[in-house]
Structures are given as structure tokens and as C-alpha cells.
Design a protein around this motif. Structure first.
Motif, mmCIF file in Angstrom:
data_model
loop_
_atom_site.group_PDB
_atom_site.id
_atom_site.type_symbol
_atom_site.label_atom_id
_atom_site.label_comp_id
_atom_site.label_asym_id
_atom_site.label_seq_id
_atom_site.Cartn_x
_atom_site.Cartn_y
_atom_site.Cartn_z
ATOM 1 N N ASN A 30 -4.168 4.217 6.598
ATOM 2 C CA ASN A 30 -4.327 3.407 7.635
ATOM 3 C C ASN A 30 -3.421 3.635 8.852
ATOM 4 O OD1 ASN A 30 -5.468 1.482 9.478
ATOM 5 N ND2 ASN A 30 -4.463 -0.234 8.603
ATOM 6 N N PRO A 81 -0.492 -1.994 -5.687
ATOM 7 C CA PRO A 81 -0.176 -2.266 -4.425
ATOM 8 C C PRO A 81 -0.671 -1.568 -3.436
ATOM 9 C CG PRO A 81 1.846 -2.974 -5.741
ATOM 10 C CD PRO A 81 1.011 -1.938 -6.496
ATOM 11 N N LEU A 82 -1.091 -2.056 -1.979
ATOM 12 C CA LEU A 82 -1.743 -1.207 -1.019
ATOM 13 C C LEU A 82 -0.593 -0.828 0.015
ATOM 14 C CD1 LEU A 82 -5.012 -2.907 -0.318
ATOM 15 C CD2 LEU A 82 -4.571 -0.823 -1.452
ATOM 16 N N LEU A 83 0.795 -1.366 -0.267
ATOM 17 C CA LEU A 83 1.757 -1.147 0.655
ATOM 18 C C LEU A 83 3.053 -0.712 -0.292
ATOM 19 C CD1 LEU A 83 2.901 -1.117 3.541
ATOM 20 C CD2 LEU A 83 3.543 -3.364 3.181
ATOM 21 N N GLN A 84 3.275 0.501 -0.561
ATOM 22 C CA GLN A 84 4.177 1.127 -1.411
ATOM 23 C C GLN A 84 5.220 2.102 -0.318
ATOM 24 O OE1 GLN A 84 2.866 2.719 -5.192
ATOM 25 N NE2 GLN A 84 1.046 1.448 -4.951
ATOM 26 N N GLU A 91 1.565 -9.321 -3.002
ATOM 27 C CA GLU A 91 0.968 -8.229 -2.043
ATOM 28 C C GLU A 91 -0.356 -7.841 -2.478
ATOM 29 O OE1 GLU A 91 0.433 -5.737 0.777
ATOM 30 O OE2 GLU A 91 2.120 -6.850 0.767
ATOM 31 N N TRP A 92 -1.247 -7.481 -1.333
ATOM 32 C CA TRP A 92 -2.550 -7.085 -1.813
ATOM 33 C C TRP A 92 -2.439 -5.784 -2.572
ATOM 34 C CZ3 TRP A 92 -7.564 -8.651 -0.583
ATOM 35 C CH2 TRP A 92 -7.738 -9.838 0.117
ATOM 36 N N SER A 99 1.413 6.157 7.267
ATOM 37 C CA SER A 99 0.847 5.390 6.295
ATOM 38 C C SER A 99 0.562 6.389 5.046
ATOM 39 C CB SER A 99 -0.437 4.580 6.450
ATOM 40 O OG SER A 99 -1.175 3.940 5.566
ATOM 41 N N ARG A 146 -0.367 -0.594 5.700
ATOM 42 C CA ARG A 146 -0.900 -0.931 4.474
ATOM 43 C C ARG A 146 -2.230 -0.004 4.393
ATOM 44 N NH1 ARG A 146 -1.440 -5.544 4.943
ATOM 45 N NH2 ARG A 146 0.678 -6.508 3.707
ATOM 46 N N GLU A 160 -6.092 1.100 3.307
ATOM 47 C CA GLU A 160 -7.247 0.498 3.256
ATOM 48 C C GLU A 160 -7.973 0.700 2.112
ATOM 49 O OE1 GLU A 160 -8.545 -1.801 5.273
ATOM 50 O OE2 GLU A 160 -6.761 -1.703 6.583
#
Length: 789
Positions: A69, A40-43, A100-101, A73, A48, A50
Motif C-alpha cells: 500500500n 499480520p499485514l504490518l511486518q 494487529e490486523w 510498504s 500496512r 492491503e
């Protein structure tokens, strides 16, 4: 030998069953390399990351695949070598179960590292390069909410850090990830602490460990040796592992409400974070793995594993011997502060310290909540010294101002209040929901304030631009005046050089701009305004030639133009600027002077008559009569061909006619205004009375115009312009009825648009349409009958 420091206590706290021995029997194990990793890009807390890769790219272990980002981040790195197969929504470990992305990585089985850059001697580096290494390694807190570590270590200049606290408490039941880290990686933990000491240069370093971890305490004391740090052991109590609670236990100081540990000169870091810092600086390795506890009665082999970030939870449970028939509930975290996972396909992320696979006996469903009995147990156990009962009531009532006044955001959501509540009220869930709603409202208010600020800045910018344009216009006007004056001076000089002792004064004077008095300026503005109104009306009539109202306005406006232009011409001392050519060079100066004197006296007479009004005083009457005599005398001195053709004696009667016309126009405007208001609210009896009164006033005003015309000295064609086609009461009433029906139809139409499908509103719209058609037909029939007559 360092002297033992004093141990303080915190308010409240509980002693739940620990259940830690199950997962420490097998040491620290390494599961097989997974075939697929979900990253996941948001941990972390913040923005988030990039992506830096695309589908189909091949990557090596430790290669950066997503960059930070913004300041708050963290970048993301490949935990193994392989190929990027997808970038998009994927399962994510969250209580909501939403995706999540993420970047999906298929392993090639080689586990091949990228080129690493370890630091031989970090003590030769200053703080900024070390912080940059930690930031680029993607390290965030591994024991809490996941705040980026480099940002947390970068204190503001006014925040001098004097105490570094390492949190080895791990007070929540079942979790033993930090305990295992201290047992088997104590040297790495101490090395990470030394790196932070080099960065922060604290006065003291305290490593807090609860007394239920004897093996970890021994390992840490051996690794610390005689270094400038101290292992502090204190009694076990939940939730002593909270950041603010641990600071109070070790130092006796309290972090202020709404503040941070840095505000009192302290920084608190987790055991797992120390290992990650050691790996990043000493080995050059980014954060790609962490120690995770696998425990619960549904596992036949509970243990602690060094799990790669992105490993599917299903793979780890299979490694720990999951028994699907016994698995009732899967929790990420501990039983007090963890949350239930909705999917086994979700991956391990940087903040995943425990997976608790519980049976129905181990984690039974909570009983139904009962009414609060006001026992006060929640207040007794709250470590933040809050009032959980009152917070509960205000959360139910959505009284956010009271929640903030009672310091809701000081709640650490430890769950102690819910644990002891005899009514089984899920207090923490209420607090979490209220926090989320307050944050959403504050974000909305912030956006509104930002928009208002942008609007105010735009207004200021427009004002500045307008001022700048005005200054530029004035500068252009001054430049033009200087150029004109220079040309006039050149004309005078040229006349002098040509041999004339006296230049052509008339020609030079004609080139100069006329110096108007205040009265003349007002008359000039009035004449220009009347001309503009006439032009506008003629344009409207050209586009709408059937408008009776515009046809009636044109004669009035033409008359107004003539009168205002005549008054302006008279003030300038001329009968008509448009019809009389300017005097030729060499004209009689005496005649010109007499005309100017007569015009000035006439202007003074008009001003005195306007000031006197309809009821002049005795002094005003004397002044007016004297001015009239002066006008007569001045005009008598003029040559016969220069005397004004229109006698002054007719002025008062004409003024009365003007006043009557103005009253009629105002009465007509009042009637139209009242009719529009009545059309919007047809049932208002007060407005109906106003309409009738306005009609009476208009009739009386029209009669007054007729009487003034009879006594006016204007020629018959001018009086005919005032006449308007009278409108009978029946026509006016039918027009009003039609306007009211049209307004009711539009109102019903808007109501149906707001509530489509409403049967009652559809019926109302149909009835309003019938009423409008009937009113229009009645008006058309009436007008047809009038034309026949």
C-alpha cells in the motif's frame, strides 16, 4: 589475494556474556508444518499491506495474499497452501500486547506451490526490473527495523553508492540466526550479494563478521573464493552490529547526525536479507520463511529453525522442548534490545530473529531504580557518543527542544547505558518514550502546517475567482456601453436619413447616460443608502410589529430618505425627480440651463457649509455669503413656476437639528454598549460609572434635539417624527437589572455544562435563576403600574 583492510574502533561498547553456544549444537532444523498461520499485514516499516483475498478463499504456497500500500510498504504471501479463515485483529508480537490486523490461514497439509518465475540469468536484466522482483517478493530487512529492501536499494541520483557492506556481525547475546545462515547457506548468501553488486555496481564489497564465529568465517571465505568481495573479521564488542557502528569499524567514516549511510555512498544489508534476495531472483520464491533462533534455559532443545512466517510462537517453543514450569519470561530478540512478549499465540514475523525463553535466574526482574549518582559510565559506553545522563534529565522534564539539540534520535537504543548503570535506571525506556512523543508532536505540527497551507491556498483561489469575476463584470459593462453607443449612433443616422437636417437632439441626449460630478455621485450614493436602510427597517418592523424602537426609527429614516433625495435632485437641477416629469421634447433650453446653474451653485453652497462646520473662519463665511447671493440671483432668474418652494434661509437651523439628532443617536449607542458590557461583568465598578455617564450624555443630547426642533424651519409633522417616548430612570434601571441577572444565569449554566454533577455549580445556577425571575417580575410590575397611570 586481497590486502587486509584497516580495522577501526568505535567509541564505548560493552562485553556482556554471549550465551551463543547453546543454540548452535543442532544445526539448522525444520519444524513441522503448522496447522494455522497468522499473517499480520504490518511486518515492516511503512504502510500496512492491503488484503487481496477474502474469507473462504483457497490459496497456494507463495501466492500473494496482500499487496503493498504505497512506496514504503511490502506485499505478503501465503507460506503454505490452505484456506483463508479470518481477516481481522489477531495476536501480534509487540511490547504493547495489542492486536494487529492479520490474515489467518488454515493449512491443508499439501504445502503446494503456486507457479514460480525464476530468473535464469539475472545479469541480462537492468536495475529497475530486479528491484521490482525484490519488491514484489515482499522482502524487507531481516535483521533490524524491517525497512523495505527495494526502497533502501533505490538510491537518489545524487547518492552514488561506492561501498556495499554486508552485516554478519550479530553482536547481541544469545542470537545465532545469522551465524547459522552463514554456516549452512553461505553459497546463497554470496549469490544474493552478487545480485546486489549487479544492481548497485559498488567499488568494494565488505562482509563484516565478529571473530567469535570461526565456523561462519570459514564457510563464508570458502564461498567467496576469488570473487570481488572481502570477508573482514574484527574483535567482538557490543554493539558493533549497529549499522552506523559497523560502517565506522570497516571504513573509518561516520554517518552524519540525522543522515543515512547512502548520504556517504554506502549501503548496509543483513545476511538473512541476502538469502531472501537469492530466493526471490534465482528461485522465484517470495519471502515466506526465515531462520529464527530458539534459545534460553527454559528450552530443553535450543536450536535454529527455518520457520514459516506466521507460525504461532507456541508451536516453535513446543518443538524446542519448552518447560512451562521454568519459563519466567519470553523475549523476542536478544536480552539487550528485545522486548517481552505478552502472548504465546502471537506469530513469527519477518523481523523475528530470536525467541529467548528465559528462567527467573537467567532473566531476573530488574531492581528498583535509584537516583543517579553521576558516575558517567553511561557516557563512556555509549557507541553514538551521546550524553545519556543529560538526555535522561531532559526526558524526565519533557524538554523536547533540548533532547533534539542533544541528538536524541542518534541513539540506537542498544541498551549499553542501562546495562552499566549502577542505579539501575531504565534509560532506554525514557529515550523510546521521548522519541515517540516528539514524533507525535511533529506529526501534529505537520498536520497543522498542512491545514494552514490549504487555507492559504483557498484564500488565494477565492481572490483569483473574485478578480476573474471583476474582469468579467468590467467586460460586460464595456460591451453594454459599446452596444448603447451603437444604438445611439443608429438613432442619429436614422434621423439624418429621414430628411431632418438636425436630428432630435433632446431625444438623443436623453438616451445618453448622465455624466455626474463627484459631488452628485456622493449624493446619489447617500440617497440609495438611505432608501435601503428604510426598506430594511420596514421589513424588520413587519416581522416584529411590537418593537417600539423600530417604530421610532421609521420616521427618522423616512426623513433621511427625503432629505438625501431632495439634495440629490437639487444637485441635478430638479426640484423632485419623483414628482416632476422629465421635460418634454422641445422644452425651453434657457429655462433648463438656468435650473442647472442654480442647482450647481446650491451644491457648491452645501459643500462650503459642510466644510465650514459650526465655527467657520472669516474667509469661509465670506465664501458662504457670496454663494448664497449667487443662489438667490440664480433663482431670481428662473420663471416663477420653476423657483424652489423651500427658502435657503432655513438651512442653518435644519442642519443644527440634524447634528443634534446625530449626537443623540451616538449617545444612545454608547449607553447600550456600556449596558451590554456591564451585563457581562456585573461587578465591574468602572463599567457602572460608564453606564451612568452615558445616561447623563443621552439626557443632554435629547434636550439639545428638543431645542433644535423649536428653532427648526421644518413643518410640525417632520418635528414630531423626532420625538420619542421618553424612558424614565426607574424603567431603565429595572431593564439593566434584568439583563445583568440574565447574564449571570447564562454564565452559571455554561459553568455547569463544563462540569456536570458539581454541587456548588448547581446551587449557583438555582440562585441565579431565582434572581432572574425576581428581576423579570419587578420589571413587569413596574410596566403594569405605568400602563395603569
Amino acid at each position: 589475494m586481497q590486502e587486509p583492510i584497516r580495522i577501526w574502533d568505535i567509541h564505548g561498547g560493552i562485553h556482556p556474556e554471549e550465551n551463543k553456544h547453546q543454540s548452535v549444537q543442532h544445526g539448522l532444523e525444520t519444524p513441522p508444518l503448522p496447522k494455522r498461520l497468522i499473517l499480520p499485514l504490518l511486518q515492516h516499516i511503512g504502510a500496512r499491506a492491503e488484503p487481496l483475498v477474502a474469507v473462504g478463499d483457497s490459496v497456494l504456497k507463495g501466492q500473494m495474499i496482500a499487496e503493498a500500500n504505497g512506496m514504503v510498504s511490502c506485499p505478503l504471501h501465503a507460506p503454505t497452501s490452505g484456506t483463508i479463515t479470518a481477516i481481522g485483529p489477531a495476536p501480534f508480537p509487540h511490547a504493547s500486547g495489542l492486536e494487529e490486523w492479520a490474515i489467518t490461514l488454515e493449512s491443508d497439509g499439501k504445502d503446494q506451490w503456486t507457479d514460480l518465475e525464476p530468473i535464469a540469468d539475472y545479469r541480462q536484466l537492468d536495475t529497475p526490473p530486479l528491484l521490482e522482483i525484490i519488491r514484489m517478493a515482499g522482502i524487507n530487512g531481516l535483521g533490524g527495523a524491517g525497512f523495505p529492501t527495494a526502497v533502501k536499494l533505490k538510491a537518489r541520483p545524487e547518492q552514488k553508492i561506492h561501498t556495499l557492506i554486508i552485516n554478519g556481525t550479530e553482536c547481541e547475546p544469545y542470537i545465532t540466526a545469522d551465524d547459522t545462515a552463514m554456516r549452512y547457506k553461505a553459497p546463497e548468501v554470496v549469490a544474493g550479494i552478487e545480485i546486489l553488486m549487479h544492481i548497485l555496481k559498488p567499488v568494494e564489497v565488505l562482509i563484516g563478521i565478529e571473530d567469535n564465529k570461526p565456523e561462519a568465517i570459514a564457510a563464508m571465505r570458502e564461498a567467496v573464493g576469488d570473487k570481488a568481495m572481502q570477508v573482514v573479521v574484527f574483535p567482538t564488542k557490543y554493539p558493533s552490529g549497529g549499522e552506523k557502528q559497523l560502517i565506522q569499524i570497516l571504513t573509518g567514516k561516520e554517518v552524519p547526525s540525522g543522515g543515512l549511510p547512502a548520504d556517504i555512498g554506502m549501503v548496509c544489508q543483513n545476511i538473512g536479507t541476502m538469502i531472501a534476495i537469492h530466493d526471490a531472483v534465482i528461485l522465484g520464491q517470495p519471502l515466506i520463511s526465515r531462520i529464527t533462533t530458539l534459545t534460553g534455559d527454559a528450552l530443553s532443545h535450543p536450536t535454529n529453525v527455518m520457520a514459516l512466517i506466521g507460525t504461532p510462537i507456541r508451536d516453535l517453543l513446543e518443538f524446542a522442548g519448552v518447560q512451562p514450569d521454568r519459563l519466567y519470561r519470553l523475549v523476542m530478540g536478544g536480552p539487550m534490545m528485545g522486548f517481552t512478549l505478552q502472548s504465546l499465540d502471537a506469530p513469527v514475523i519477518k523481523t523475528s530473529n530470536c525467541l529467548l525463553a528465559g528462567t527467573s535466574e537467567e532473566l531476573p526482574p530488574p531492581p528498583a531504580a535509584q537516583p543517579c549518582i553521576r558516575c558517567g559510565l553511561c557516557s563512556e559506553v555509549c557507541p553514538a557518543i551521546l550524553l545519556p545522563q543529560q538526555l535522561h534529565w531532559f526526558a524526565l522534564g519533557k524538554d523536547y527542544d533540548q533532547l533534539k539539540r542533544l541528538n536524541l534520535f542518534d541513539c540506537i537504543e542498544c541498551g549499553a547505558c542501562s546495562y552499566v548503570c549502577p542505579s539501575s535506571i531504565p534509560l532506554v525506556q525514557y529515550y523510546r518514550a521521548s522519541k515517540a512523543e516528539i514524533r507525535a508532536l511533529e506529526l501534529q505540527q505537520h498536520k497543522a502546517d498542512h491545514s494552514k497551507q490549504r487555507f492559504e491556498h483557498r484564500l488565494e483561489r477565492l481572490e483569483r475567482e473574485a478578480e476573474q469575476k471583476e474582469l468579467e463584470r468590467q467586460a460586460r459593462a464595456e460591451k453594454a456601453a459599446r452596444m448603447k453607443a451603437a444604438k445611439e449612433q443608429q438613432a442619429v443616422s436614422a434621423a439624418s436619413v429621414s430628411g431632418d437636417e438636425q436630428p432630435d437632439v433632446a431625444r438623443v441626449e436623453a438616451a445618453k447616460p448622465a455624466s455626474l460630478t463627484a459631488e452628485q455621485k456622493q449624493l446619489k450614493i447617500a440617497a440609495a443608502t438611505a432608501q435601503m436602510a428604510l426598506k430594511k427597517a420596514r421589513k424588520q418592523l413587519a416581522s416584529n410589529p411590537d418593537s417600539d424602537e423600530l417604530k421610532a426609527q421609521i420616521p427618522e429614516l423616512e426623513q433621511a430618505c427625503e432629505e438625501t433625495q431632495r439634495a440629490y435632485d437639487q444637485a441635478l437641477g430638479e426640484t423632485s425627480v419623483k414628482t416632476t416629469p422629465p421635460p418634454a421634447a422641445g422644452a425651453d433650453d434657457d429655462t433648463k440651463r438656468l435650473k442647472i446653474e442654480a442647482a450647481m451653485i446650491r451644491a457648491s453652497l452645501k459643500k462650503a457649509e459642510r466644510a465650514a462646520g459650526d465655527a467657520p473662519t472669516e474667509e469661509q463665511e465670506k465664501e458662504i455669503n457670496a454663494l448664497r447671493e449667487q443662489v438667490a440671483a440664480a433663482e431670481a432668474r428662473l420663471p416663477k413656476d420653476e423657483a424652489p418652494k423651500k427658502p435657503v434661509a432655513g438651512m442653518p437651523a435644519n442642519e443644527n437639528m440634524k447634528k443634534a439628532k446625530l449626537d443623540a443617536a451616538m449617545a444612545k449607542a454608547e449607553l447600550k454598549k456600556a449596558e451590554r458590557a456591564l451585563a457581562e461583568t456585573p461587578d465591574d465598578s468602572t463599567l457602572q460609572e460608564k453606564v451612568e455617564a452615558a445616561r447623563v450624555n443621552l439626557t443632554e443630547a435629547l434636550k439639545a434635539v428638543e431645542q433644535a426642533e423649536a428653532s427648526s424651519t421644518l413643518p410640525p409633522p417632520a418635528r414630531e417624527r423626532v420625538d420619542k417616548k421618553p424612558v424614565d430612570d426607574t424603567t431603565r434601571q429595572l431593564k439593566t437589572d434584568m439583563a445583568m441577572a440574565k447574564a449571570a444565569f447564562k454564565k452559571a449554566e455554561r459553568a455547569l455544562q463544563d462540569e456536570p454533577g458539581n454541587g456548588q455549580l448547581e446551587t449557583d445556577l438555582a440562585e441565579a435563576k431565582q434572581a432572574l425571575d425576581a428581576a423579570a417580575k419587578a420589571f413587569a410590575d413596574h410596566m403594569a403600574s405605568k400602563e395603569t397611570d
